[in-house]
Every structure is written in C-alpha cells, then in structure tokens.
Design a protein around this motif. Structure first.
Motif, short mmCIF file in Angstrom:
data_model
loop_
_atom_site.label_atom_id
_atom_site.label_comp_id
_atom_site.label_asym_id
_atom_site.label_seq_id
_atom_site.Cartn_x
_atom_site.Cartn_y
_atom_site.Cartn_z
N GLY A 7 6.89 -0.90 5.12
CA GLY A 7 7.31 0.39 4.59
C GLY A 7 8.79 0.43 4.26
N ILE A 8 9.59 -0.22 5.10
CA ILE A 8 11.03 -0.29 4.85
C ILE A 8 11.32 -1.13 3.61
CG2 ILE A 8 13.22 -1.15 5.77
CD1 ILE A 8 12.15 -0.27 8.56
N ILE A 9 10.58 -2.22 3.44
CA ILE A 9 10.73 -3.05 2.24
C ILE A 9 10.32 -2.27 0.99
CG2 ILE A 9 9.85 -5.09 1.04
CD1 ILE A 9 9.73 -6.43 3.84
N VAL B 56 4.15 -3.07 13.79
CA VAL B 56 5.53 -3.42 13.47
C VAL B 56 5.62 -3.97 12.04
CG1 VAL B 56 7.40 -5.03 14.03
CG2 VAL B 56 6.25 -3.78 15.85
N SER B 57 4.64 -4.75 11.64
CA SER B 57 4.60 -5.27 10.27
C SER B 57 4.42 -4.14 9.26
CB SER B 57 3.47 -6.28 10.12
OG SER B 57 3.67 -7.38 10.95
N ASP B 58 3.61 -3.15 9.61
CA ASP B 58 3.44 -1.99 8.72
C ASP B 58 4.75 -1.25 8.54
OD1 ASP B 58 0.74 -2.53 8.48
OD2 ASP B 58 0.21 -1.26 10.18
N LEU B 59 5.48 -1.07 9.62
CA LEU B 59 6.76 -0.38 9.54
C LEU B 59 7.76 -1.18 8.70
CD1 LEU B 59 8.60 1.94 10.45
CD2 LEU B 59 9.17 0.56 12.46
N MET C 242 0.82 -1.20 0.00
CA MET C 242 0.00 0.00 0.00
C MET C 242 0.87 1.26 0.00
SD MET C 242 -3.20 -0.79 -0.18
CE MET C 242 -3.92 0.77 0.20
N THR C 243 1.99 1.19 0.69
CA THR C 243 2.86 2.37 0.77
C THR C 243 3.42 2.72 -0.59
OG1 THR C 243 3.46 1.79 3.03
CG2 THR C 243 4.90 3.32 1.90
N LEU C 244 3.91 1.74 -1.29
CA LEU C 244 4.49 1.99 -2.61
C LEU C 244 3.43 2.48 -3.59
CD1 LEU C 244 7.31 1.74 -3.83
CD2 LEU C 244 6.70 -0.53 -4.61
N TRP C 245 2.27 1.90 -3.54
CA TRP C 245 1.17 2.31 -4.41
C TRP C 245 0.74 3.74 -4.07
CZ3 TRP C 245 -4.07 3.33 -3.30
CH2 TRP C 245 -4.88 3.48 -4.42
N SER C 246 0.62 4.05 -2.78
CA SER C 246 0.23 5.40 -2.37
C SER C 246 1.26 6.43 -2.79
CB SER C 246 0.05 5.46 -0.85
OG SER C 246 -0.96 4.59 -0.44
N PHE C 247 2.55 6.07 -2.65
CA PHE C 247 3.60 6.98 -3.08
C PHE C 247 3.53 7.22 -4.58
CE2 PHE C 247 8.02 8.03 -4.22
CZ PHE C 247 8.22 9.11 -3.38
N ILE D 19 8.34 6.14 5.67
CA ILE D 19 8.10 5.65 7.03
C ILE D 19 6.80 6.24 7.57
CG2 ILE D 19 9.00 5.59 9.38
CD1 ILE D 19 10.52 3.83 7.31
N LEU D 20 6.60 7.54 7.39
CA LEU D 20 5.36 8.17 7.86
C LEU D 20 4.14 7.63 7.12
CD1 LEU D 20 6.41 11.90 8.31
CD2 LEU D 20 5.92 10.22 10.08
N LEU D 21 4.27 7.44 5.83
CA LEU D 21 3.15 6.94 5.04
C LEU D 21 2.77 5.52 5.44
CD1 LEU D 21 1.23 7.70 2.72
CD2 LEU D 21 2.92 6.77 1.14
#
Length: 95
Positions: free
Chosen positions: A73-75, A67-70, A1-6, A28-30
C-alpha cells in the motif's frame, strides 16, 4: 490491488479525494482492508476444503502477509503521488 481499487473508486463511484492526508489514510486503510479480506478468504479455504498443504500454516505467515500488504500500500501510494507529480497518469478527470 490498492492502486487499482483506488482508481475504480475515483472513476466509477465518483468520490474525489484530493487532500493529501486523506489520500494517505485512505491508501493505508484500503491496502490493509484488502489484505485482511484475503486472509479471511484463505482461512475459509483451509476450513472448508481441508487441503493437505494449508494456505495458512501458522500465524507468522498471516503476520508477514499483512506486513506485505501494508508495504504494498505504501508503494502504491508513492506511485500515485509520483505519477500525479509527473502528470504521467491522471487518476481522475479534472473539471
């Protein structure tokens, strides 16, 4: 979701984040923000619908999800930098 949102933010909102430190902070914030919104959504589902098997049985589940969300996001951040370095997938059009 983070990559798609970015990707959506880069393409449609026309915000160009090019500094490495800002990209790291933004990812990280996203990722944590999207995860927190999802946890709130799970909580409201439990309160409103009162299912027999709850989405959030205890705080350990919530903490592990965050923790999984974080880590996700790092991945996603590593994938972004790797694809940018290899020029495999351009997130934004270069002028």
């Amino acid at each position: 979701m983070t990559l798609w949102s970015f990707f959506i933010i880069q393409q449609f909102v026309k915000i160009n984040i090019s500094q490495t430190k800002l990209v790291i902070i933004f990812f990280i914030l996203l990722s944590t923000t999207l995860g927190a919104f999802y946890e709130v959504f799970e909580f409201f589902q439990d309160v409103v619908f009162k299912p027999q098997i709850k989405n959030q049985p205890n705080l350990l589940d919530t903490d592990l999800d965050l923790v999984s969300d974080l880590s996700g996001g790092i991945i996603a951040l590593c994938h972004y930098f790797l694809s940018k370095k290899l020029k495999a997938f351009n997130f934004m059009k270069q002028n």
